[in-house]
Design a protein around this motif. Structure first.
Motif, PDB file in Angstrom:
ATOM      1  N   ASN A  48       0.823  -1.214   0.000  1.00 23.56           N
ATOM      2  CA  ASN A  48       0.000   0.000   0.000  1.00 23.56           C
ATOM      3  C   ASN A  48       0.856   1.262   0.000  1.00 23.56           C
ATOM      4  O   ASN A  48       0.540   2.223  -0.710  1.00 23.56           O
ATOM      5  CB  ASN A  48      -0.940   0.007   1.210  1.00 23.56           C
ATOM      6  CG  ASN A  48      -1.994  -1.070   1.115  1.00 23.56           C
ATOM      7  OD1 ASN A  48      -2.318  -1.559   0.038  1.00 23.56           O
ATOM      8  ND2 ASN A  48      -2.531  -1.460   2.253  1.00 23.56           N
ATOM      9  N   ILE A  49       1.922   1.274   0.776  1.00 28.99           N
ATOM     10  CA  ILE A  49       2.823   2.428   0.815  1.00 28.99           C
ATOM     11  C   ILE A  49       3.446   2.649  -0.561  1.00 28.99           C
ATOM     12  O   ILE A  49       3.523   3.778  -1.049  1.00 28.99           O
ATOM     13  CB  ILE A  49       3.922   2.249   1.895  1.00 28.99           C
ATOM     14  CG1 ILE A  49       3.319   2.312   3.296  1.00 28.99           C
ATOM     15  CG2 ILE A  49       5.035   3.270   1.733  1.00 28.99           C
ATOM     16  CD1 ILE A  49       2.835   3.666   3.742  1.00 28.99           C
ATOM     17  N   GLU A  50       3.865   1.576  -1.201  1.00 33.26           N
ATOM     18  CA  GLU A  50       4.473   1.715  -2.533  1.00 33.26           C
ATOM     19  C   GLU A  50       3.463   2.263  -3.538  1.00 33.26           C
ATOM     20  O   GLU A  50       3.785   3.136  -4.340  1.00 33.26           O
ATOM     21  CB  GLU A  50       5.040   0.387  -3.016  1.00 33.26           C
ATOM     22  CG  GLU A  50       5.734   0.507  -4.360  1.00 33.26           C
ATOM     23  CD  GLU A  50       6.537  -0.718  -4.729  1.00 33.26           C
ATOM     24  OE1 GLU A  50       6.861  -0.840  -5.928  1.00 33.26           O
ATOM     25  OE2 GLU A  50       6.860  -1.536  -3.862  1.00 33.26           O
ATOM     26  N   GLN A  51       2.236   1.771  -3.490  1.00 36.71           N
ATOM     27  CA  GLN A  51       1.219   2.261  -4.416  1.00 36.71           C
ATOM     28  C   GLN A  51       0.920   3.736  -4.143  1.00 36.71           C
ATOM     29  O   GLN A  51       0.789   4.529  -5.071  1.00 36.71           O
ATOM     30  CB  GLN A  51      -0.066   1.427  -4.310  1.00 36.71           C
ATOM     31  CG  GLN A  51      -1.100   1.797  -5.360  1.00 36.71           C
ATOM     32  CD  GLN A  51      -0.572   1.637  -6.780  1.00 36.71           C
ATOM     33  OE1 GLN A  51      -0.079   0.579  -7.138  1.00 36.71           O
ATOM     34  NE2 GLN A  51      -0.649   2.680  -7.583  1.00 36.71           N
ATOM     35  N   ASN A  52       0.819   4.104  -2.869  1.00 39.13           N
ATOM     36  CA  ASN A  52       0.592   5.509  -2.519  1.00 39.13           C
ATOM     37  C   ASN A  52       1.746   6.378  -3.025  1.00 39.13           C
ATOM     38  O   ASN A  52       1.518   7.475  -3.551  1.00 39.13           O
ATOM     39  CB  ASN A  52       0.447   5.688  -1.002  1.00 39.13           C
ATOM     40  CG  ASN A  52      -0.865   5.154  -0.484  1.00 39.13           C
ATOM     41  OD1 ASN A  52      -1.795   4.907  -1.236  1.00 39.13           O
ATOM     42  ND2 ASN A  52      -0.939   4.966   0.821  1.00 39.13           N
ATOM     43  N   ALA A  53       2.972   5.891  -2.862  1.00 37.80           N
ATOM     44  CA  ALA A  53       4.142   6.641  -3.318  1.00 37.80           C
ATOM     45  C   ALA A  53       4.086   6.862  -4.833  1.00 37.80           C
ATOM     46  O   ALA A  53       4.343   7.967  -5.316  1.00 37.80           O
ATOM     47  CB  ALA A  53       5.416   5.904  -2.933  1.00 37.80           C
ATOM     48  N   LYS A  54       3.733   5.836  -5.561  1.00 35.46           N
ATOM     49  CA  LYS A  54       3.632   5.965  -7.027  1.00 35.46           C
ATOM     50  C   LYS A  54       2.527   6.947  -7.413  1.00 35.46           C
ATOM     51  O   LYS A  54       2.702   7.762  -8.323  1.00 35.46           O
ATOM     52  CB  LYS A  54       3.369   4.598  -7.661  1.00 35.46           C
ATOM     53  CG  LYS A  54       4.566   3.673  -7.609  1.00 35.46           C
ATOM     54  CD  LYS A  54       4.226   2.298  -8.154  1.00 35.46           C
ATOM     55  CE  LYS A  54       5.404   1.360  -8.079  1.00 35.46           C
ATOM     56  NZ  LYS A  54       5.080   0.009  -8.569  1.00 35.46           N
ATOM     57  N   ASN A  55       1.397   6.847  -6.733  1.00 38.06           N
ATOM     58  CA  ASN A  55       0.285   7.758  -7.033  1.00 38.06           C
ATOM     59  C   ASN A  55       0.671   9.204  -6.758  1.00 38.06           C
ATOM     60  O   ASN A  55       0.414  10.091  -7.581  1.00 38.06           O
ATOM     61  CB  ASN A  55      -0.957   7.397  -6.208  1.00 38.06           C
ATOM     62  CG  ASN A  55      -1.574   6.080  -6.622  1.00 38.06           C
ATOM     63  OD1 ASN A  55      -1.306   5.558  -7.703  1.00 38.06           O
ATOM     64  ND2 ASN A  55      -2.383   5.514  -5.752  1.00 38.06           N
ATOM     65  N   LEU A  56       1.261   9.459  -5.606  1.00 35.16           N
ATOM     66  CA  LEU A  56       1.639  10.821  -5.245  1.00 35.16           C
ATOM     67  C   LEU A  56       2.703  11.367  -6.190  1.00 35.16           C
ATOM     68  O   LEU A  56       2.663  12.546  -6.561  1.00 35.16           O
ATOM     69  CB  LEU A  56       2.135  10.870  -3.802  1.00 35.16           C
ATOM     70  CG  LEU A  56       1.064  10.650  -2.730  1.00 35.16           C
ATOM     71  CD1 LEU A  56       1.709  10.463  -1.365  1.00 35.16           C
ATOM     72  CD2 LEU A  56       0.062  11.790  -2.705  1.00 35.16           C
ATOM     73  N   ALA A  64      -0.268  16.575  -4.215  1.00 36.31           N
ATOM     74  CA  ALA A  64       0.384  15.546  -3.406  1.00 36.31           C
ATOM     75  C   ALA A  64       0.603  16.059  -1.983  1.00 36.31           C
ATOM     76  O   ALA A  64       0.358  15.338  -1.009  1.00 36.31           O
ATOM     77  CB  ALA A  64       1.711  15.138  -4.041  1.00 36.31           C
ATOM     78  N   VAL A  65       1.029  17.311  -1.851  1.00 32.97           N
ATOM     79  CA  VAL A  65       1.275  17.896  -0.531  1.00 32.97           C
ATOM     80  C   VAL A  65      -0.023  18.008   0.259  1.00 32.97           C
ATOM     81  O   VAL A  65      -0.041  17.755   1.476  1.00 32.97           O
ATOM     82  CB  VAL A  65       1.969  19.265  -0.664  1.00 32.97           C
ATOM     83  CG1 VAL A  65       1.957  20.028   0.652  1.00 32.97           C
ATOM     84  CG2 VAL A  65       3.400  19.064  -1.146  1.00 32.97           C
ATOM     85  N   GLU A  66      -1.094  18.318  -0.390  1.00 31.83           N
ATOM     86  CA  GLU A  66      -2.381  18.402   0.299  1.00 31.83           C
ATOM     87  C   GLU A  66      -2.751  17.035   0.906  1.00 31.83           C
ATOM     88  O   GLU A  66      -3.219  16.950   2.040  1.00 31.83           O
ATOM     89  CB  GLU A  66      -3.470  18.856  -0.680  1.00 31.83           C
ATOM     90  CG  GLU A  66      -4.799  19.131  -0.018  1.00 31.83           C
ATOM     91  CD  GLU A  66      -5.827  19.698  -0.983  1.00 31.83           C
ATOM     92  OE1 GLU A  66      -7.024  19.550  -0.678  1.00 31.83           O
ATOM     93  OE2 GLU A  66      -5.454  20.267  -2.016  1.00 31.83           O
TER      94      GLU A  66
END
Length: 123
Positions: A48-56, A64-66
């Motif tokens: 999940n962290i990796e997917q979030n990182a790719k999305n951001l 992304a900052v928001e």
């Protein structure tokens, strides 16, 4: 009579030992199950962290900052580290420094302090 009494006592002791071994086996199986569940939870979190990182990383920095500002500190730290890791693996510059420059300074200070004090995720 004495032999029969000794055999009965020996049989009862063997039954107690067998029951104790069965209880130990059950305890070990529970520990293994708990350990496997924790490993799965950790693996799921990493995915999940990796997917979030790719999305951001694919978003506009302000967007992304928001999202990062709405996240828990440890999740932000894990995500920033993953973004850095993915960028290095791809031979690219990461967005982390840009994102940090757009975040409130107090939040950045807190995140960086925690990143410095905790070398790996506490999750």
């Amino acid at each position: 009579d004495q032999k029969e009494s000794e055999l009965t006592a020996s049989g009862q002791q063997n039954e107690r030992i067998a029951a104790e071994l069965a209880e130990r086996e059950k305890t070990l199986e529970e520990r293994e199950k708990t350990f496997n569940n924790e490993v799965k939870k950790y693996d799921d979190r990493n995915v999940n962290i990796e997917q979030n990182a790719k999305n951001l990383a694919s978003m506009r920095p302000a967007d992304a900052v928001e999202i990062l500002n709405a996240m828990e500190d440890q999740d932000v730290i894990d995500t920033l580290r993953k973004v850095e890791q993915l960028a290095q693996a791809a031979g690219k510059m990461s967005q982390v420094s840009n994102w940090l420059s757009l975040m409130p300074p107090e939040r950045v200070a807190t995140i960086q302090r925690k990143m410095t004090n905790k070398h790996v995720s506490i999750q």
